[in-house]
Design a protein around this motif. Sequence first.
Motif, PDB file in Angstrom:
ATOM      1  N   PRO A  26       0.793  -1.244   0.000  1.00  0.00           N
ATOM      2  CA  PRO A  26       0.000   0.000   0.000  1.00  0.00           C
ATOM      3  C   PRO A  26       0.819   1.286   0.000  1.00  0.00           C
ATOM      4  N   ARG A  27       1.959   1.297   0.671  1.00  0.00           N
ATOM      5  CA  ARG A  27       2.779   2.510   0.713  1.00  0.00           C
ATOM      6  C   ARG A  27       3.164   2.975  -0.691  1.00  0.00           C
ATOM      7  N   SER A  28       3.229   2.035  -1.626  1.00  0.00           N
ATOM      8  CA  SER A  28       3.772   2.339  -2.943  1.00  0.00           C
ATOM      9  C   SER A  28       2.774   2.136  -4.079  1.00  0.00           C
ATOM     10  N   PHE A  29       1.503   1.990  -3.766  1.00  0.00           N
ATOM     11  CA  PHE A  29       0.549   1.698  -4.839  1.00  0.00           C
ATOM     12  C   PHE A  29      -0.076   2.975  -5.398  1.00  0.00           C
ATOM     13  N   GLN A  30      -0.745   3.750  -4.547  1.00  0.00           N
ATOM     14  CA  GLN A  30      -1.349   5.009  -4.992  1.00  0.00           C
ATOM     15  C   GLN A  30      -1.593   5.906  -3.785  1.00  0.00           C
ATOM     16  N   ASP A  31      -1.075   7.106  -3.860  1.00  0.00           N
ATOM     17  CA  ASP A  31      -1.275   8.112  -2.808  1.00  0.00           C
ATOM     18  C   ASP A  31      -2.477   8.977  -3.175  1.00  0.00           C
ATOM     19  N   SER A  32      -3.398   9.160  -2.229  1.00  0.00           N
ATOM     20  CA  SER A  32      -4.597   9.962  -2.497  1.00  0.00           C
ATOM     21  C   SER A  32      -4.556  11.350  -1.873  1.00  0.00           C
ATOM     22  N   ASP A  33      -3.612  11.599  -0.951  1.00  0.00           N
ATOM     23  CA  ASP A  33      -3.660  12.855  -0.203  1.00  0.00           C
ATOM     24  C   ASP A  33      -2.390  13.690  -0.315  1.00  0.00           C
ATOM     25  N   ASP A  35       0.801  13.110   0.484  1.00  0.00           N
ATOM     26  CA  ASP A  35       1.901  13.026   1.456  1.00  0.00           C
ATOM     27  C   ASP A  35       3.042  12.155   0.950  1.00  0.00           C
ATOM     28  N   GLY A  36       2.934  11.621  -0.266  1.00  0.00           N
ATOM     29  CA  GLY A  36       4.000  10.821  -0.851  1.00  0.00           C
ATOM     30  C   GLY A  36       3.957   9.359  -0.489  1.00  0.00           C
ATOM     31  N   ILE A  37       2.939   8.958   0.288  1.00  0.00           N
ATOM     32  CA  ILE A  37       2.802   7.571   0.751  1.00  0.00           C
ATOM     33  C   ILE A  37       1.434   7.053   0.317  1.00  0.00           C
ATOM     34  N   GLY A  38       1.414   5.878  -0.286  1.00  0.00           N
ATOM     35  CA  GLY A  38       0.159   5.280  -0.713  1.00  0.00           C
ATOM     36  C   GLY A  38      -0.761   4.993   0.453  1.00  0.00           C
ATOM     37  N   ASP A  39      -2.043   4.842   0.167  1.00  0.00           N
ATOM     38  CA  ASP A  39      -3.034   4.667   1.224  1.00  0.00           C
ATOM     39  C   ASP A  39      -4.218   3.849   0.714  1.00  0.00           C
ATOM     40  N   LEU A  40      -5.180   3.582   1.611  1.00  0.00           N
ATOM     41  CA  LEU A  40      -6.326   2.754   1.250  1.00  0.00           C
ATOM     42  C   LEU A  40      -7.211   3.429   0.216  1.00  0.00           C
TER      43      LEU A  40
END
Length: 538
Positions: A26-33, A35-40
Motif C-alpha cells: 500500500p505505501r507504494s501503490f497510490q497516494d490519495s492525499d 503526502d507521498g505515501i500510498g493509502d487505502l
Amino acid sequence: MSSPALSGAVAHHPWWESGVIYQVYPRSFQDSDGDGIGDLAGVLARLDYIAALGVDAIWLSPVFPSPMADFGYDVADYCGIDPMFGDLAAFDSLLAAAHARGLKLILDFVPNHSSDQHPWFLASRSSRDDPKRDWYIWRDPAPGGGPPNNWISDFGGSAWEWDARTGQYYLHAFLKEQPDLNWRNPALRDAMMDVLRFWMDRGVDGFRIDVLWHIVKAEGLPDNPPNPHWTPAQTERDKLIQRYSTDQPEAHAIAADMRALADGYGERVLIGEIFLPNDRHARWYGAPDRPQVHLPFNFQLIENDWNAATLNRIIADYEASLPPFGWPNWVIGSHDAPRISARIGEAQARVAAMLLLTLRGTPTLYQGDEIGIGPVDIPPDRIRDPQHWRQPTLDIGRDRSRTPMPWDASANAGFTTGKPWLPLNADWPVRNVDAQLADSDSMLALYRALTALRRVTRALAIGGFAMAVGDSDVLAYERWHDDDRLLIALNLCAEPRQLLLPVGVRIAEVLASTLPSHPMDGTLHGDEGLVLRLERDD
C-alpha cells in the motif's frame, strides 16, 4: 491421462485454487492525499485496474497502526488502521468495493512479533509481575553474563535486547523494535485468535501469515548449532542453523487451530510464509483430518538459478513433495525479493510470467512486475530499509522492490502530488501503466492475456500436470483437463531452440506467446514461451 499429483483431489475447487492473487504494497501503490505515501483510498481508486488485470484476490501488506520501524511489520494495534493509510471506515469501503468487483481481500497477519510500542509490550516491559509479562519471551542473562543464548536476529546482531528496568533480556527475531510474542502463553494465543475473528467478522477473505514457521521456540531455548557451510557472502543470521528458534512441532498445532477457525467462516484462505526445504515445508499442509495452512508459500522460483535444468528439478521435486491433498503455489516476486526483471532481464521476465501463470497451483503476482519494473537505483540519502543499514556490505536492501507504482507520464508518474517516499524507477516516463495499456505487445498486455486464458482454460486453472521433454535450455510441461491437452514450452536462453512435441500429437492452436505471433516452424525463438493446444496426429 492422469497425474499422481492429483490423486485424492476432491471435485470441488475453492476460489483460491483456480484464482490468481495480486500483492499490493500500500505505501507504494497510490497516494490519495499528497503526502507521498500510498493509502487505502489510493487502492480503492485503482480497483478497476486490478480487476482488469484478471486477478481474483488482493493481498494487502500491513496497514495496521505502527511506528513503521519495519514499515508495518511492527504492529502496534492488530485491530486498527494506521492514520497514514486511512481508518476502519476507509478499510470497510475498500473491502465492499473489492467484493462488488468480484475481488477477494487478504490481510497480512503478523503473529510472531508486535511493535515494542504495542500496549501489550508496554505492559509486559513495565514489571516482571505484570500479567502480560509472559506474553513475550523474557530471560535472565547467561550464567557468565550477556544474552541468554547465541541466537542471531534475521536482521543481524544478537536476537536479544537488554531491558535495564526489569533486568532481563527480551527476544526479537528481527529488529529490537519487534519483540517476539510468546505463543506458549494461552492468553496470548486467545488474544491473537480474537484478532483473526475480528477481521473475518468484518468480511476479509483470508490471511497471509508472516514468518509462520518462527512463532514457537524450543523449550529451554538452547543454542543453535553453527552452520559449517557459512561464508561471508551470506547474512550473519546464516552463521547458525535455526534448529531451535524456528519450525517447532508446537507451531503446527497452532497453524491447525488457525485453520479450524478459518474453516468455520467458509472459504477463507490461509497462506503461510515459510522458508524451509521441501520435506519440512510440506508438513505445513497438515493432515486431512487436521489441516493447517491452505498454501505454504513456495519461494523456489525466487531462490534458485534461472536455467532449464534447475527449474525442471525444483518443479518436479516440489510437486513430488506435496501431500495428495496439498495444493501447490508459486511466486516470482514480493516486497522482500529482488524484482524478477532486475534479476533475469525483461525478455526472460516475460517467460517467467508465462511460467508463473501456467504451472499447476495458485500464482501470486507482485505489483509492478506486470509492467516489468527492473533495476532501481536508490541514492544513499533515500534508503529507508532497516535491513540495509544493519548489514550494508551485503547490499540486501529491499527498497528497490518497494518503489512507487508508475501509472502515467504525468508528474511523479501519477502516484502522488507530493514527493514519493521512495524514488520511482528511472524509466517511469515510458514504463508506466498507461503506456503499456496502449501497447498490445507490452508486458502488461502479456499478463492480462495469460490471466484471461487461465479463466477460460480449466487445464491451466485446475488441470493435471506433468513435466515434458524439451530441447536444451527449454523447460516444457503438459497441462490437461478432460480432453483438453496443452503443452507449455519455455526457451530460457536468447538463442533459438527446437520445439519438441510429444509423440502422436500436433499443434492445434497457439493459445499464447511471449513474443509477437509468427509461423510455427518447429523452432522456439530466443526468449520465447508458448502455450500450445495439442490434438492427436491421426
